[in-house]
Design a protein around this motif. Structure first.
Motif, PDB file in Angstrom:
ATOM      1  N   TYR A  83     -14.810  -0.937  -0.510  1.00  0.00           N
ATOM      2  CA  TYR A  83     -13.934  -1.864  -1.222  1.00  0.00           C
ATOM      3  C   TYR A  83     -14.711  -2.945  -1.949  1.00  0.00           C
ATOM      4  N   LYS A  84     -15.898  -3.304  -1.398  1.00  0.00           N
ATOM      5  CA  LYS A  84     -16.727  -4.324  -2.044  1.00  0.00           C
ATOM      6  C   LYS A  84     -17.148  -3.832  -3.434  1.00  0.00           C
ATOM      7  N   TYR A  85     -17.479  -2.535  -3.507  1.00  0.00           N
ATOM      8  CA  TYR A  85     -17.908  -1.960  -4.787  1.00  0.00           C
ATOM      9  C   TYR A  85     -16.740  -1.345  -5.546  1.00  0.00           C
ATOM     10  N   ASN A  86     -15.516  -1.714  -5.130  1.00  0.00           N
ATOM     11  CA  ASN A  86     -14.324  -1.187  -5.775  1.00  0.00           C
ATOM     12  C   ASN A  86     -14.380   0.337  -5.905  1.00  0.00           C
ATOM     13  N   LYS A  87     -14.748   0.974  -4.849  1.00  0.00           N
ATOM     14  CA  LYS A  87     -14.811   2.439  -4.692  1.00  0.00           C
ATOM     15  C   LYS A  87     -15.891   3.106  -5.541  1.00  0.00           C
ATOM     16  N   ASP A  88     -16.738   2.284  -6.217  1.00  0.00           N
ATOM     17  CA  ASP A  88     -17.783   2.863  -7.055  1.00  0.00           C
ATOM     18  C   ASP A  88     -19.149   2.477  -6.444  1.00  0.00           C
TER      19      ASP A  88
ATOM     20  N   SER B 134       0.826  -1.220   0.000  1.00  0.00           N
ATOM     21  CA  SER B 134       0.000   0.000   0.000  1.00  0.00           C
ATOM     22  C   SER B 134       0.854   1.261   0.000  1.00  0.00           C
TER      23      SER B 134
ATOM     24  N   ASN C 270       1.923   1.688  -3.583  1.00  0.00           N
ATOM     25  CA  ASN C 270       0.749   2.099  -4.374  1.00  0.00           C
ATOM     26  C   ASN C 270       0.424   3.567  -4.159  1.00  0.00           C
TER      27      ASN C 270
END
Ligand code: 0O2
Length: 254
Positions: free
Chosen positions: A181-186, A71, A74
């Protein structure tokens, strides 16, 4: 690799250089772990002292974490900074993170003040997301603190990010983090609206609990005053005794 800078585009970095970089990173990361250890000890001392003296502690629990090397890299890449130890130390200030959970909002500020008064700590920045919550509803008090770490041959000033929040704020933030995070930030719009409403409910629960705590404290203070007024001091053979006034009345010594 120059000045501890690793050229990620070079696929043929010699093994010795990689090893030396690895060792440097390990030593570097250790200082953050030591800074966290120091902060955890400080918090534990405050917790134990409060518990002993006041039969109550403003600190419910703590959780620490070291940012993973992945991280860190990144974040450096995302912010377009060079990959070097100097660059990490300068740009990434949340490598060492300590989360302190309190029961009440007033406890958050109590803990923050107690830490700010410790003269070996230097507060670099305070972000108050409680008086000014983020637009998504996130609430927490963030303190960026520099901690001296005493090593065998030098003292390093190491940055630690403290997040101080109530149980309700923490509950909300961990769920929001998972959803993010489940929705990949969207995250879908309707979920964001619901999350904001949940954050507001958590905030009003915190206010209600704070009010209740004040009421309970007022009742306890009144009871303690009443009890201490009822106790009278008498001296027998040079020794001091505290006994109920009513008993003195009965004994006719008042
Ligand atoms: P993780 O996985 O918890 O470490 P920067 O640190 O420079 O990228 P910024 O905005 O200056 O960003 O830092 P800020 O506002 O002090 O927030 C940093 C950390 O606070 C985040 O770390 C989260 O832990 C927490 N945080 C901030 N905003 C939110 C939010 O909206 N929801 C939740 N759940 N947590 C938040 P990381 O590195 O993002 O994540």
């Amino acid at each position: 690799m120059e000045n501890n800078t690793l050229d990620l585009s070079n696929k043929n970095v010699p093994m010795a250089q990689l090893k030396s970089f690895h060792d440097e990173v390990t030593r570097f990361m250790m200082t953050y772990k030591f800074a966290l250890d120091e902060m955890e000890t400080k918090i534990d001392i405050l917790k134990q002292e409060f518990q002993t003296l006041h039969d109550y502690s403003p600190i419910e629990h703590t959780k620490s974490r070291l940012k993973s090397p992945e991280s860190i890299v990144n974040k450096l890449l995302r912010k377009q900074h060079e990959i070097s130890l100097g660059s990490i130390k300068h740009h990434i200030r949340d490598i060492a993170g300590l989360r302190i959970t309190c029961s009440f909002i007033s406890d958050i500020y109590k803990v923050s003040e107690m830490l700010q008064k410790q003269n070996d700590l230097k507060v670099l920045e305070i972000k108050d997301y409680i008086t000014s919550p983020k637009s998504n509803g996130y609430r927490s008090l963030h303190l960026l603190i520099e901690v001296p770490v005493f090593l065998s041959d030098r003292t390093e000033q190491v940055c630690v990010e403290l997040q101080i929040r109530t149980i309700a704020m923490d509950f909300w933030a961990s769920l929001e983090h998972k959803i993010f995070y489940k929705y990949n930030k969207d995250v879908p719009e309707e979920l964001l609206t619901e999350l904001k409403a949940a954050a507001d409910s958590a905030a009003s629960l915190d206010l209600q609990m704070e009010r209740l705590q004040h009421e309970v404290q007022a009742i306890k203070d009144a009871h303690d005053t009443e009890e201490s007024e009822m106790l009278k001091t008498i001296h027998i053979n040079g020794q001091q005794f505290r006994i109920p006034g009513t008993l003195l009345d009965i004994l006719g010594q008042r």
